[in-house]
Design a protein around this motif. Structure first.
Motif, PDB file in Angstrom:
ATOM      1  N   TYR A   1      -4.738   1.393  -1.892  1.00  0.00           N
ATOM      2  CA  TYR A   1      -5.325   0.299  -1.116  1.00  0.00           C
ATOM      3  C   TYR A   1      -5.152  -1.019  -1.868  1.00  0.00           C
ATOM      4  CZ  TYR A   1      -7.569   3.977   1.626  1.00  0.00           C
ATOM      5  OH  TYR A   1      -7.813   5.070   2.427  1.00  0.00           O
TER       6      TYR A   1
ATOM      7  N   GLN B   1      -9.044  -0.885   5.590  1.00  0.00           N
ATOM      8  CA  GLN B   1      -7.577  -0.836   5.663  1.00  0.00           C
ATOM      9  C   GLN B   1      -7.026  -0.934   7.087  1.00  0.00           C
ATOM     10  OE1 GLN B   1      -5.423   1.919   6.735  1.00  0.00           O
ATOM     11  NE2 GLN B   1      -3.658   0.577   6.326  1.00  0.00           N
TER      12      GLN B   1
ATOM     13  N   THR C   1      -2.295   5.920   3.053  1.00  0.00           N
ATOM     14  CA  THR C   1      -3.750   5.842   2.943  1.00  0.00           C
ATOM     15  C   THR C   1      -4.414   6.831   3.891  1.00  0.00           C
ATOM     16  OG1 THR C   1      -3.765   4.045   4.572  1.00  0.00           O
ATOM     17  CG2 THR C   1      -3.738   3.417   2.249  1.00  0.00           C
TER      18      THR C   1
ATOM     19  N   ASN D   1       0.835  -1.197   0.000  1.00  0.00           N
ATOM     20  CA  ASN D   1       0.000   0.000   0.000  1.00  0.00           C
ATOM     21  C   ASN D   1       0.869   1.246   0.000  1.00  0.00           C
ATOM     22  OD1 ASN D   1      -2.358  -1.438   0.053  1.00  0.00           O
ATOM     23  ND2 ASN D   1      -3.011  -0.762   2.081  1.00  0.00           N
TER      24      ASN D   1
ATOM     25  N   TYR E   1     -12.795   0.224   1.098  1.00  0.00           N
ATOM     26  CA  TYR E   1     -11.350   0.059   1.267  1.00  0.00           C
ATOM     27  C   TYR E   1     -10.830   0.980   2.369  1.00  0.00           C
ATOM     28  CZ  TYR E   1     -11.126  -2.635  -3.090  1.00  0.00           C
ATOM     29  OH  TYR E   1     -11.287  -3.586  -4.058  1.00  0.00           O
TER      30      TYR E   1
END
Length: 206
Positions: free
Chosen positions: A126, A145, A112, A109, A141
């Motif tokens: 993601y 996460q 985020t 990833n 997502y």
């Protein structure tokens, strides 16, 4: 008149390619449609205006295509490559626990969180969650996460998350042969922590 004749010739050439497809022509046809047929109506403009507009449109299309491909490479390739990610020489059962584990170990990833950040990454930040749940929405997502990361940490599963630029450096090192993807089961490299090189305790790879 010259511009009109040229435009008609371009349309005719593409029509012939459509009716008589060949392997090389089939590959070039999408490019012809995008870079020739799309701006071709500009050639119908009077005088030198038509050819000037056509050249400018073609130039802008080429620049846009290059930039979009660079962005796609930056946001898609780099979270699938790196010396800290695994590659596998054998298959496993789809949707099995082993399959899910492999999705985490073979993808990374970017940073985020936050709608603006996620939008600029095209929600490709993601990637781990996307590999686990490919049909979820982008909003899902965002919610999933931190939960998936916590699950991985609780069970000792490496969950890789870095900036897109750091991932780019790792990808370039793979491309130039400086490093390589880990093979399962792998061994830690000199610059990698040993805990990410071995399978978590109790995990069986089929």
């Amino acid at each position: 008149h010259t511009n009109t004749a040229l435009a008609l010739a371009l349309v005719l050439a593409i029509a012939i390619a459509l009716t008589h497809p060949s392997p090389p022509g089939a590959c070039l046809l999408p490019m012809a449609l995008r870079f020739v047929l799309l701006p071709a109506p500009l050639l119908l403009l009077p005088g030198t205006l038509g050819s000037t507009c056509f050249r400018n449109a073609l130039l802008h299309l080429l620049i846009a295509d290059v930039l979009s491909n660079l962005h796609a490479f930056l946001t898609i390739v780099t979270n699938h490559a790196g010396s800290d990610l695994y590659r596998f020489s054998t298959g496993c059962s789809p949707h099995s626990p082993t399959f899910m584990l492999r999705q985490v170990l073979s993808s990374a990833n970017y940073r985020t969180g936050g709608d603006v950040n996620d939008f600029l990454h095209g929600f490709l930040n993601y990637q781990v969650e996307h590999h686990i749940w490919p049909t979820l929405s982008m909003l899902s997502y965002q919610k999933a996460q931190p939960e998936l990361q916590a699950i991985c940490e609780a069970h000792g599963v490496p969950y890789v998350q870095e900036s897109v630029w750091r991932r780019l450096v790792r990808t370039i090192r793979i491309m130039i042969g400086d490093t390589s993807m880990r093979e399962w089961p792998g061994h830690p490299g000199e610059d990698e922590p040993p805990e990410v090189a071995a399978p978590p305790p109790g995990v069986v790879i089929f």
